[in-house]
Design an enzyme around this catalytic site. Structure first.
Site: not given
Length: 323
Positions: A59, A87, A101, A200
């Site tokens: 993203d 991540y 987010d 997310r």
């Protein structure tokens, strides 16, 4: 004599020399604020390479490891996209957003009225390790009825979204506090997960299990399969190397990018047959092979990917021929 080989060397030892062809994998440290497509377009322009593709979208507000396949390496992209991802991110409790987010509009608020203990968060994390179901967020690139979900979302249309099963291999709390207090509470985490996981959405799920609306307030991809953030280069480095003619030295060769697949070293005579797409005898040590094998020269150059022949036992056929 043909034989199986493995190459247990660090990625940096495989960097190509000056003047090498632009065929390989560029490990880019994607910055925040631009799309993965923007990165592809910029690298294509800087290096003058027509064929450039990424192996998993990030993203715009996410930074980190973005492997880009250049030239002939675009043919191996499908063998890199299924790799696990790692991540490091941040969950913020107390507010939910449209995009799940920090970029979205706030749609739900509930102040955190009590301190949350570390053991509560860790208990939630333990429950989420393993195979779980996720519903992709409306602001995502998943297609429904031929259109991407974010296109429906921007038009204000809510559509039914298919659930998917993903795997969370590791989920670790990085914050060392014992109590988390305040009207909003944030804490950092590290997750290793399968392809297709929406981190997310995972952040939202963590909030739900703690009893609060939540969103992912920060995220960086630190690994994609074997590729780590410390192996990556910035767009500024690519631009500088393009200007001085040494950009090829930034690329990981095809054979190293496919290091997770079995290797079969062949001699020059067999190599000529491979270049013409010939069927080959299946070596005994590959009889249990489920997927492709990389055929390489004694100089470690990848020539092709071969798989078992589906109709002719004892033989293997070309899947991809690179050279």
């Amino acid at each position: 004599m043909d034989r199986r080989t493995v190459y247990p060397f660090p990625l940096r030892e495989y960097r190509q020399g000056k003047g090498a062809p632009m065929d390989g994998v560029l490990l880019l440290n994607k910055p925040k604020g631009i799309t993965s497509h923007d990165c592809v377009a910029k690298v294509r322009r800087l290096l003058g390479v027509k064929k450039v593709g990424h192996t998993g979208t990030l993203d715009p507000n996410v930074s980190g490891v973005l492997p880009l396949c250049l030239g002939k390496a675009t043919r191996i992209a499908e063998f890199l996209t299924g790799a696990t991802k790692t991540y490091e991110g941040e969950v913020t409790l107390g507010a939910a957003t449209t995009t799940e987010d920090a970029d979205g509009d706030v749609v739900a608020v509930r102040p955190v009225e009590r301190p949350i203990a570390r053991v509560e968060i860790e208990a939630v994390f333990r429950r989420l390790i393993g195979e779980i179901e996720q519903t992709p967020p409306m602001y995502s690139a998943v297609k429904v009825g031929g259109k991407k979900l974010y296109e429906y979302a921007r038009a204000g249309i809510e559509v039914e979204r298919p659930t998917r099963r993903v795997t969370i291999y590791e989920l670790e709390l990085l914050d060392d506090r014992e109590l988390f207090a305040g009207e909003t509470v944030s804490f950092r985490f590290r997750v290793t997960c399968s392809k297709g996981t929406y981190v997310r959405t995972l952040a939202v799920t963590v909030g739900e299990q703690l009893g609060y609306p939540a969103h992912m307030s920060d995220l960086i991809r630190t690994a994609s399969g074997p590729f780590r953030l410390e192996d990556c280069v910035t767009l500024e480095e690519v631009e500088r190397r393009a200007a001085d003619g040494t950009a090829a030295a930034l690329l990981i060769p095809i054979e190293q990018a496919l290091f997770h697949l079995p290797k079969y070293e062949i001699n020059d005579k067999v190599a000529e047959k491979v270049k013409n797409g010939a069927l080959l005898r299946l070596p005994a040590f590959l009889h249990a092979l489920d997927g492709p094998v990389v055929l390489v020269t004694p100089e470690r150059e990848a020539l092709a990917l071969y798989v078992k022949h589906p109709a002719r036992p004892g033989l293997m056929k070309p899947l991809k021929v690179f050279r």
